[in-house]
Design a protein around this motif. Structure first.
Motif, short mmCIF file in Angstrom:
data_model
loop_
_atom_site.label_atom_id
_atom_site.label_comp_id
_atom_site.label_asym_id
_atom_site.label_seq_id
_atom_site.Cartn_x
_atom_site.Cartn_y
_atom_site.Cartn_z
N TRP A 87 0.83 -1.21 -0.43
CA TRP A 87 0.19 -0.15 -0.16
C TRP A 87 0.82 1.03 0.51
O TRP A 87 0.43 2.48 -0.80
N GLN A 91 0.96 4.57 -3.49
CA GLN A 91 1.21 5.31 -2.67
C GLN A 91 1.97 6.16 -2.70
O GLN A 91 2.04 7.37 -3.84
N CYS A 94 1.66 6.65 -6.91
CA CYS A 94 1.22 8.67 -6.80
C CYS A 94 1.09 9.27 -6.64
O CYS A 94 0.64 10.30 -6.76
N LYS A 96 2.56 10.12 -3.57
CA LYS A 96 3.33 10.88 -2.30
C LYS A 96 4.38 10.70 -1.74
O LYS A 96 4.81 10.04 -2.20
N VAL A 101 3.34 9.59 3.04
CA VAL A 101 2.92 7.55 3.31
C VAL A 101 3.21 6.58 4.77
O VAL A 101 2.01 6.76 4.99
N HIS A 104 -0.20 8.27 6.89
CA HIS A 104 -0.88 7.02 6.24
C HIS A 104 -0.97 5.95 7.00
O HIS A 104 -2.01 5.42 8.10
#
Length: 148
Positions: A87, A91, A94, A96, A101, A104
């Motif tokens: 995950w 991120q 994409c 981040k 990250v 999050h």
């Protein structure tokens, strides 16, 4: 999402859109054909989650459909570690930052409380849904449907 749904439906007086958290909805029993809960129950503790799902079951008409999409917890610590690494990579890919990250991912188990696919299915069946199935799964998210 409600705005998108309203765009797609012609107002014929037969469709009502309601935005509320599911554990506090106060509609009569057997009021709805469909209830959705999208990415909201993972913020609830175990008792709140059960209350929310029971409430959705109560408000559905016989043969009504409950659709829920949630973050999920893998079955093992190793699976959780692998899932969170994947995950995080997604991120970063994409756009981040590493700090974003990390912030999050640090919320997992602290600010939101996912349960496993098996626990989702067990909960749906425990509250009374005779049909509860997985609809979709990817990374650490899954969708389920249950029919009253």
């Amino acid at each position: 999402m409600l705005a998108k749904a309203r765009e797609k439906f012609v107002d014929n007086g037969q469709v009502a859109f309601v935005e509320s958290d599911s554990q506090h909805l106060h509609f009569v029993d057997n009021a709805f054909d469909v209830i959705t809960a999208i990415q909201c129950h993972h913020y609830l503790n175990e008792d709140e989650r059960k209350r929310a799902v029971c409430n959705c079951f109560r408000m559905l008409k016989p043969s009504g459909v409950f659709i829920i999409f949630e973050n999920i917890k893998p079955l093992s610590e190793t699976g959780t570690w692998i899932g969170l690494k994947r995950w995080g990579k997604y991120q970063r890919d994409c756009g981040k930052t590493t700090k974003e990250v990390e912030q999050h991912i640090a919320r997992f188990g602290e600010k939101y409380f996912p349960i496993s696919i098996l626990d989702h299915l067990k909960l749906l069946r425990t509250v009374g849904f005779p049909c509860a199935e997985i609809l979709w799964a990817s990374y650490m998210q899954a969708g389920f449907y249950a029919i009253k």
